[in-house]
Motif scaffolding. Structure first.
Motif: not given
Length: 415
Positions: A193-213
């Protein structure tokens, strides 16, 4: 591994058979059996057969001692073995009914010595699949019956205290082993569960970085292209409304149109290059800084604007690059708006400040002397500049002045 790509956790289909079915269903639910009982894996069958075999072996060992028990008739021995055989067969139901099987076998163990192995297997299963409160009540009842059992049927080879202690140890071993297996399963599920949450958070951070870019590129595109295209619009409009203008003015306007179109295409190629390569907004040509403000004012004058550089910084190179670039964009957008909405008016540009006090950029234009036809525009440039200034820790204010003109004033932190 890219973001959004599935992580090869142990419960993937190629290794699902190595895990208990309940654990495999928790880690990776089988879409073919939604809400149903999980399909047994090869490991389940091996463990079930091992528990059954262990119960049978313990039952056979206990059956050898029945002949040595005083006062036990052959009929009682046969009944004991029959009950033990049924208890061993019931071990196959341990996964479906762990609580019911354990509760049923505890009183059976009081009358059948050969059912002892089946009772231990049921207690082990109960400790694996159910919370501790079920194990405490059922295991406590079984331990409480041990002194009574050995009082009624004493062991011919061990003393009463030794037999009771041995029963306690076997029960504790079975329950402890089951609780250890349960804790390991819970740990594995928690890690997953922690790995899944970390993967989801990493994906959200990447999406946020793309949106900011994307937002940064959009602001850059607006700031750059709006300035160039406004020059095109102004001079093309002049050629349209004054077809009888002198040849020199027509040639100068055509030259400005050609140069502005060339610059707009060059800027557009750079922005598209940034999008293709995924580099930062510093890719391509060097980004303008405060030192390029004189060139911007000169370019505006050549386009026919009446621009005055009222104040400037003595050493523009001393201004941090990010602050200077933001100041340049503020002046560029303000000049573009003045050219569109107040053509022919006097415009003053002032840049003042010092380290520690901040940098102030002010662009003010006089009120237009005639009615200006509406120019398409949504005000996104000033909104983008406000966001840009806020990101650097500064402020941006804009609005009409008391004499009917318009003023844009920005303050940016400087060291």
């Amino acid at each position: 591994m890219t973001v959004g790509q599935s992580t090869p956790y142990p419960a993937r289909q190629e290794r699902r058979w190595l895990l208990p079915s309940a654990l495999a269903e928790q880690l990776d639910p089988d879409p073919a059996r939604p809400g149903g009982r999980p399909r047994r894996t090869a490991r389940d069958w091996c463990v079930d057969f091992a528990c059954f075999l262990l119960a049978v072996v313990i039952g056979l060992l206990a059956a050898d001692t029945l002949e040595n028990e005083p006062g036990l008739s052959p009929a009682a021995q046969a009944a004991d073995q029959l009950v033990g055989a049924l208890a061993c067969a019931a071990v196959w139901l341990r996964r479906r009914r762990p609580v019911g099987l354990a509760v049923a076998l505890v009183p059976v163990s009081l009358v059948s010595a050969t059912a002892g192995g089946a009772v231990l297997a049921s207690l082990f299963t109960l400790a694996v699949h159910r919370p501790f409160r079920y194990v405490a009540w059922t295991g406590g009842a079984f331990i409480a019956l041990q002194p009574l059992y050995y009082r009624l049927r004493p062991d011919p080879e061990l003393s009463y205290a030794g037999a009771v202690l041995f029963g306690f140890l076997l029960t504790a071993a079975a329950v402890g082993w089951g609780m250890l297996a349960r804790s390991k399963r819970q740990l594995l599920v928690s890690l997953r569960d922690r790995a899944r949450r970390a993967e989801t958070e990493a994906r959200l951070r990447a999406e946020q970085a793309q949106r900011l870019a994307r937002e940064a590129i959009a602001r850059e595109m607006h700031d750059v292209l709006a300035h160039r295209l406004t020059l095109l619009s102004v001079h093309a409009g002049a050629l349209e409304f004054r077809p009888d203008a002198p040849r020199e003015e027509v040639a100068r306007a055509a030259g400005v149109i050609r140069e502005s179109a060339h610059e707009a295409l060059q800027d557009l190629r750079e922005i598209i290059g940034v999008l293709r390569t995924g580099d930062s907004d510093d890719a391509g040509r060097p980004q303008p800084t405060l030192a390029a403000l004189d060139e911007l004012v000169t370019e505006s004058r050549e386009a026919g604007m009446k621009v005055t550089l009222a104040g400037r910084i003595a050493e523009p190179a001393a201004v941090p690059a990010s602050v200077g670039r933001t100041a340049y964009r503020i002046a560029q957008e303000a000049l573009t708006n003045a050219r569109k909405h107040a053509p022919g008016t006097d415009v003053s540009v002032s840049v003042t400040g010092a380290p520690g006090d901040g940098l102030t950029v002010t662009v003010r234009n006089a009120p237009p002397g005639r009615d200006v036809p509406p120019v398409p525009g949504s005000g996104q440039g000033l909104i983008g500049l406000t966001e840009r200034a806020t990101l650097t820790g500064g402020t941006l204010r804009h609005g009409p002045t008391a004499d009917g003109g318009f003023e844009v004033r920005g303050w940016l932190p400087w060291g």
